[in-house]
Design a protein around this motif. Structure first.
Motif: not given
Length: 280
Positions: A203-215
């Motif tokens: 979940e943290r790996d996927v959350s990191n992706l969401a945070t990056f692309f969320g910009a």
């Protein structure tokens, strides 16, 4: 350039003909561009344990096996032999993960050999033929960001179907070649079935992706793809073709507060490492 001391054994064995240049230095290794016959490859030189800034937490070691009980006991006691075995396990984890993931169709560099603490592998190149940039260095418009995020979610799913979780996935260990994202840096890879914190790591790996692309794609900031993927995996129904929505039903059981606190502490440590790495 002058051949680094750690690469000299590979030159002596004929595995490397020439060291061209240093490509990058990260929290766990230094990577060089090398020539092997007519091919240009990269050599990843793992740093000694006392030089790595990456936290080798128990969470990353859980589920890993060594050849025999003597080695396991030595590792537990922290003897010189045990420390040597721990280093071999740490380095071989990436080689094993790369072979396993490549066979599963995950976009990772092709590994060739790990010799004397050096991993010789494919040099991932960009559309211009030079070393591929990290995702963090690629300008992203919404359409391209969405394409890459979708592609990386599929890679995460393929990895999990192969029983592997990256454990430290972020924009800093994803390269972008002519065909899209390529996942790198896997010495901390986690056995999904052998780790008690596998779900939290996924979940943290996927959350990191969401945070990056969320910009670029703000709608991703509230998504729940990691939890959704893990729930499908636990239910035994996750496949490469699984349709993801980014939403899960609200839990009916009380939250494990202790697990949440441990995850926050680990995330804080990893963020410190990530900041240090981005400045490397």
């Amino acid at each position: 350039m002058k051949t680094p001391k750690r690469l000299q054994p590979l030159v002596d064995e004929g595995l490397i003909d020439e060291v061209s240049r240093q490509l990058m230095s990260g929290k766990e290794a230094i990577v060089y561009v090398v020539r092997c016959g007519d091919e240009v490859r990269c050599a990843k030189v793992y740093k000694e344990a006392n030089q790595r800034s990456f936290h080798q937490a128990v969470a990353y070691q859980e589920g890993r096996r060594v050849k025999n009980s003597r080695q396991a006991r030595a590792m537990e006691k922290g003897t010189r032999y045990g420390r040597k075995m721990a280093e071999e396990v740490w380095q071989n984890a990436e080689v094993d993960a790369l072979y396993r993931l490549a066979a599963a169709g995950v976009r990772v560099p092709t590994p060739y050999i790990c010799f004397e603490g050096v991993l010789l592998m494919e040099l991932v190149t960009g559309a211009d033929g030079n070393a591929a940039p990290r995702l963090n260095d690629v300008p992203l418009e919404p359409e391209l960001a969405r394409e890459y995020h979708t592609a990386l979610l599929r890679q995460v799913v393929l990895m999990l179907c192969a029983g592997v979780i990256h454990g430290d996935l972020s924009e800093y260990n994803i390269l972008v070649d002519a065909n899209g994202p390529v996942i790198i840096d896997l010495p901390q890879a986690i056995d999904a079935a052998g780790s008690s914190v596998a779900g939290a790591m996924l979940e943290r790996d996927v959350s990191n992706l969401a945070t990056f692309f969320g910009a670029v794609l703000p709608e991703l900031l509230g998504s729940q793809y990691g939890e959704e993927i893990w729930n499908l995996y636990q239910a035994g129904v996750l496949t490469a073709e699984s349709k993801l929505t980014g939403r899960v039903a609200a839990p009916e059981t009380p939250a494990d507060v202790g697990a949440v606190i441990r995850e926050i502490a680990l995330a804080r440590e990893e963020e410190e490492d990530r900041v240090a790495y981005s400045g490397a």
